[in-house]
Design a protein around this motif. Structure first.
Motif, PDB file in Angstrom:
ATOM      1  N   ALA A 160     -14.534  11.564  -3.318  1.00 10.68           N
ATOM      2  CA  ALA A 160     -13.861  10.828  -2.246  1.00 10.68           C
ATOM      3  C   ALA A 160     -14.175   9.334  -2.276  1.00 10.68           C
ATOM      4  O   ALA A 160     -13.471   8.541  -1.635  1.00 10.68           O
ATOM      5  CB  ALA A 160     -14.239  11.419  -0.890  1.00 10.68           C
ATOM      6  N   ASP A 161     -15.207   8.944  -3.012  1.00 10.50           N
ATOM      7  CA  ASP A 161     -15.584   7.527  -3.073  1.00 10.50           C
ATOM      8  C   ASP A 161     -14.838   6.763  -4.158  1.00 10.50           C
ATOM      9  O   ASP A 161     -14.922   5.530  -4.221  1.00 10.50           O
ATOM     10  CB  ASP A 161     -17.095   7.401  -3.313  1.00 10.50           C
ATOM     11  N   GLN A 166      -9.832   8.243  -2.656  1.00 11.20           N
ATOM     12  CA  GLN A 166      -9.426   7.574  -1.427  1.00 11.20           C
ATOM     13  C   GLN A 166      -7.918   7.642  -1.210  1.00 11.20           C
ATOM     14  O   GLN A 166      -7.448   7.707  -0.081  1.00 11.20           O
ATOM     15  CB  GLN A 166      -9.879   6.112  -1.465  1.00 11.20           C
ATOM     16  N   HIS A 167      -7.174   7.661  -2.307  1.00 13.09           N
ATOM     17  CA  HIS A 167      -5.713   7.677  -2.201  1.00 13.09           C
ATOM     18  C   HIS A 167      -5.120   9.046  -2.514  1.00 13.09           C
ATOM     19  O   HIS A 167      -3.901   9.161  -2.643  1.00 13.09           O
ATOM     20  CB  HIS A 167      -5.131   6.613  -3.140  1.00 13.09           C
ATOM     21  N   ARG A 168      -5.990  10.055  -2.649  1.00  8.25           N
ATOM     22  CA  ARG A 168      -5.544  11.428  -2.918  1.00  8.25           C
ATOM     23  C   ARG A 168      -4.590  11.452  -4.130  1.00  8.25           C
ATOM     24  O   ARG A 168      -3.611  12.183  -4.157  1.00  8.25           O
ATOM     25  CB  ARG A 168      -4.872  12.043  -1.697  1.00  8.25           C
ATOM     26  N   SER A 218      -5.909  -3.231  -2.043  1.00  4.54           N
ATOM     27  CA  SER A 218      -6.413  -2.341  -1.017  1.00  4.54           C
ATOM     28  C   SER A 218      -5.285  -1.468  -0.496  1.00  4.54           C
ATOM     29  O   SER A 218      -4.104  -1.694  -0.753  1.00  4.54           O
ATOM     30  CB  SER A 218      -6.985  -3.163   0.147  1.00  4.54           C
ATOM     31  N   THR A 219      -5.657  -0.453   0.307  1.00  4.57           N
ATOM     32  CA  THR A 219      -4.665   0.438   0.873  1.00  4.57           C
ATOM     33  C   THR A 219      -3.670  -0.326   1.725  1.00  4.57           C
ATOM     34  O   THR A 219      -2.507   0.054   1.836  1.00  4.57           O
ATOM     35  CB  THR A 219      -5.379   1.514   1.725  1.00  4.57           C
TER      36      THR A 219
END
Length: 385
Positions: A342-343, A348-350, A4-5
């Motif tokens: 974006a999903d 999400q992490h560009r 995860s981030t």
């Protein structure tokens, strides 16, 4: 994504490689930078062997260069692959041995009698790059929109609306030889050129790393430089081996850490938005830099609309794109507004890696340098824009 981030290093994308990680990657980056300058191409022939354990750290990558590098699946932020230098010609001012009669990819028997004024036009930029590599760059009289070599920047443009051939502009340049394929059109223009007395040679439109050598030799045959074609093809093969060896030192061996990459082809903000799968070329690039082509893994052959369903089904860690294509959709922010982008983990992490349109899919003499540049952009931390 398996992490995860919250597992990312504090401080954002620019701090993803620290301490020993940064030191090890700096060594790889130094090799990439040096390689991009050597011989005007990716790797000079004299430097085309894999570095050994006894090599100086200032000129080679340590055998354990992967140790300590950030897991490429956890890197956040965008990267732009460095533009590579123009191809170094295999010879200076060679003299073509003409006439030459050959059967082209379209099945036509073509006799080439004059290669003094050449147009080399395809959507990838491959044919013109090969002409330059053979030493005939000064005979090119025009360019297509994919021909981004510095040596061609002042030549008149003969395509319009992106990749559409302009017959009037082409004939105005009085070419004696046009090298082309079916990736550009309309076909009526190419037929018009033949009807006007211009010698037109068609080449196979398929592009991959494995076809670079044969493509080079076929172009060389068409311009009466068979021996130089074989010599250039051999140089490229040596450079490819060296580039792959260097990349293997930093690419993860662990399947779980290999970046899952999707190549997105986009033009504008409307319907030109595709995932490229097996047989389109990017699958070869992604494999060569140690990644997993998620489109091919998902069974996609050719191109497929990049709708929400397709993007979520492949869920890449990294989007690989052409630089102008990314700009045409409004940059990263514009890309993220498209349904489904974006999903994904990449969204999400560009995590977008882009490279110059005329280089990333050229599959010609500069491909070894392209691979090194892409590897640099994929395995270093994201660079904030």
């Amino acid at each position: 994504m398996t992490e995860s981030t919250s597992t990312r290093p504090a401080g954002g994308a620019n701090s993803a490689v620290r301490g020993p990680r940064r030191a090890r990657f700096t060594a790889f980056a130094a090799v990439v930078a040096a390689s991009l300058l050597l011989s005007g191409c990716g790797i000079g022939v004299e430097n085309a062997t894999a570095p050994t354990a006894s090599s100086s750290s200032s000129t080679s990558v340590a055998p354990d260069a992967r140790a300590g590098l950030e897991n490429p699946r956890t890197i956040a932020g965008p990267s732009t692959a460095a533009t590579v230098a123009d191809v170094a010609p295999i010879a200076k001012d060679p003299t073509p041995k003409l006439p030459v009669t050959m059967t082209d990819a379209g099945g036509a028997s073509v006799t080439v009698t004059d290669a003094s004024r050449i147009l080399a036009l395809d959507i990838y930029g491959t044919l013109a790059e090969t002409v330059v590599g053979l030493g005939l760059g000064d005979r090119l009289v025009g360019r297509g929109s994919s021909n981004t070599l510095d040596s061609m920047k002042d030549l008149p443009l003969v395509t319009q609306n992106g990749h559409e051939l302009n017959g009037e502009a082409i004939l105005a340049l009085r070419p004696t030889l046009v090298l082309t394929d079916t990736t550009l059109g309309p076909r009526e223009v190419q037929d018009q050129l033949r009807a006007s007395g211009v010698t037109v040679v068609f080449f196979d439109p398929k592009r991959s790393i494995s076809t670079i050598g044969s493509q080079v030799e076929t172009v060389a045959q068409a311009v009466g430089l068979d021996a130089l074609g074989r010599k250039l093809a051999a140089r490229i093969a040596t450079e490819l081996d060296a580039a792959k060896a260097k990349i293997a030192e930093v690419a993860p061996a662990d399947e779980a850490e290999k970046p899952r990459i999707a190549f997105l082809y986009v033009r504008g903000t409307a319907g030109v938005f595709f995932l490229f799968g097996k047989g389109m070329g990017p699958d070869d690039l992604i494999d060569a830099v140690g990644g997993v082509d998620v489109a091919t893994a998902a069974g996609i052959t050719g191109s497929k609309p990049a709708n929400s369903e397709a993007l979520l089904a492949t869920n890449p860690d990294v989007f690989l794109m052409m630089t102008d294509g990314l700009a045409s959709t409004g940059g990263i922010d514009g890309l993220l507004k498209r349904p489904g982008v974006a999903d994904t983990a990449a969204g999400q992490h560009r995590r977008i890696v882009d490279m110059a349109d005329g280089q990333v899919l050229s599959f010609g003499p500069a491909t070894p340098a392209v691979l090194l540049s892409l590897a640099d952009a994929i395995y270093r931390a994201g660079v904030a824009r």
